[in-house]
Design an enzyme around this catalytic site. Structure first.
Site, PDB file in Angstrom:
ATOM      1  N   PRO A  36      41.713  33.627  33.455  1.00 33.69           N
ATOM      2  CA  PRO A  36      40.959  33.051  34.589  1.00 33.69           C
ATOM      3  C   PRO A  36      41.317  31.611  34.953  1.00 33.69           C
ATOM      4  CG  PRO A  36      39.582  33.189  32.623  1.00 33.69           C
ATOM      5  CD  PRO A  36      40.848  33.895  32.296  1.00 33.69           C
ATOM      6  N   LYS A  73      43.077  33.076  39.740  1.00 35.10           N
ATOM      7  CA  LYS A  73      44.015  33.848  40.561  1.00 35.10           C
ATOM      8  C   LYS A  73      43.696  35.351  40.642  1.00 35.10           C
ATOM      9  CE  LYS A  73      46.475  30.534  41.982  1.00 35.10           C
ATOM     10  NZ  LYS A  73      45.933  30.044  43.259  1.00 35.10           N
TER      11      LYS A  73
END
Ligand code: APR
Ligand code: PHB
Length: 389
Positions: free
Chosen positions: A292, A296
């Protein structure tokens, strides 16, 4: 029953693709294993690239994002005693939009309902038949009754644990994976964010992130062991640990309160190739996962949807198959760059259990370089706001 496109999975990928297709008159049915409320209870990152924002506009679902989303022109990076800002506006001329994935999904469900488009919930035992032939269909069970839909194409938008990827034979599929030796413990609290922009912190105690959803809803994370459990962490322990990982002035300004959600997420990089097998196309988490750091996940799902939507649109308008034929190659070219950025940013900001003193010096040197070098900041800013489609 027959439709043009069966979309397996009613997460953001499937819903966005469905809405875009609906706008150009292509009929799609969405099959979702869970309920709408269940899908909307999942809390995920909330930073949208411009490409994603443009797609939401094209799908006609950008009104609330424009009204309520927060445009961020930069982000802060803290390490040791230093904190510096990477200026997205200066380096790219673009902001990112802070708007929760849950809200994106809610807007897409509302638009889908308003358009009268068909979504089936509580769908079990999905099987894709004949994906490598011209007679593709999807079988599934709802409330004990088996159904079958014949279609032209199947979009596999059913996330990492779905059936679509596994439908591609093992001798065709190639998978690449890296599992990180830690997780993120995240909380949501109805408190004002500590800063108007996100703060990513690399501290000797591990990574921390200060994020937000809106003016009175904050999202904070601390790196934790995957052996850890949420029950080990009281709110007080979380806040104490978070403060210890932030620069003193940030820790002092932090307003704490009861958590309204608390969870631990693993960190993984994963890509499957190819993303197309015959008439089956994989999109989003079904084909790839990023850690994370850098947010994206949703944005790479959006770029897949963009390429698939363009391919399907050209096929239905002009029987032009080029976009579909090149889907896997185009989507993967961008996916791998987002994988690289997420891997780089994760490697830069976390403490690894097996990190040597040399590795720590490399991390510090890279942070020093990023802090002091305009070209390095530009490269980071371009990746953070999102590479062109
Ligand atoms: N049949 C039908 N639906 C399924 C099946 C199945 N066999 N398996 C999974 N699903 C549904 C899940 O319940 C989920 O709602 O597919 C959906 C997939 O949604 P996501 O996992 O959210 O994946 P995606 O839409 O690609 O979104 C990518 O969401 O998961 C995050 O981090 C990810 O931000 C990224 C984004
Ligand atoms: C979040 O707000 O949940 C978030 C933001 C940025 C990230 C990851 C998660 O890089």
């Amino acid at each position: 029953m027959r439709t043009q496109v069966v979309i397996i999975g009613g997460g953001p990928s499937g819903l966005l693709l469905g809405q875009l297709l609906h706008r150009v008159g292509v009929e799609a049915v969405v099959l979702e294993r869970k309920t709408r409320d269940y899908v909307l209870s999942r809390i995920r990152a909330g930073v949208l690239e411009q490409g994603m924002a443009s797609l939401l506009k094209e799908a006609g679902v950008d009104a609330r994002m424009r009204a309520e989303g927060l445009a961020h022109d930069g982000t802060l990076i803290a390490y040791e005693d230093a904190m510096f800002r990477v200026d997205f506006a200066k380096h790219t001329g673009q902001p990112v939009i802070v708007y929760g994935q849950t809200e994106v999904t809610r807007d897409l469900y509302d638009a889908r309902a308003a358009a009268g488009a068909q979504t089936l919930f509580n769908v079990e035992d999905v099987v894709i038949d004949g994906a490598d032939t011209d007679a593709v269909s999807v079988r599934f069970v709802v409330e004990g009754t088996e159904h079958q839909i014949e279609c032209d194409f199947v979009a596999g938008c059913d996330g990492f644990h779905g059936v679509s990827r596994k439908t591609i034979p093992e001798d065709v599929r190639r998978e690449y994976e890296k599992v990180y030796p830690f997780g993120w413990l995240g909380i949501l609290s109805e408190t004002p964010p500590v800063n108007h922009e996100l703060i990513y912190a690399n501290s000797p105690r591990g990574f921390a992130l200060c994020s937000m959803r809106h003016a009175n809803l904050s999202r904070y994370y601390v790196q934790c062991s995957m052996a850890d459990t949420v029950s080990n962490w009281s709110d007080a322990q979380f806040w104490t640990e978070l403060k210890r990982r932030l620069p003193a002035e940030v820790a002092e300004a932090l307003i704490t309160g009861p958590s309204i959600e608390k969870s631990i997420a693993p960190l993984r990089s994963f890509v499957t190739e190819p993303m197309r097998w015959g008439r089956l196309f994989l999109c989003g988490d079904a084909a790839h996962i990023v850690p994370p750091t850098g947010a994206k996940g949703l944005n790479t799902a959006a770029s897949d949807v963009h390429y698939l939507y363009q391919g399907l649109k050209a096929w239905y308008a002009d029987k032009d198959a080029d976009g579909l034929d090149r889907y896997s190659e185009r989507a993967l070219a961008r996916v791998w760059k987002a994988e690289r950025f997420s891997w780089w940013f994760s490697s830069l900001m976390h403490r690894f259990p097996d990190q040597s003193d040399f590795d720590l010096r490399m991390q510090r040197a890279e942070l020093d370089f990023l802090r002091s070098n305009d070209a390095a900041q530009k490269a980071m800013a371009e990746n953070y706001v999102g590479l062109a489609y």
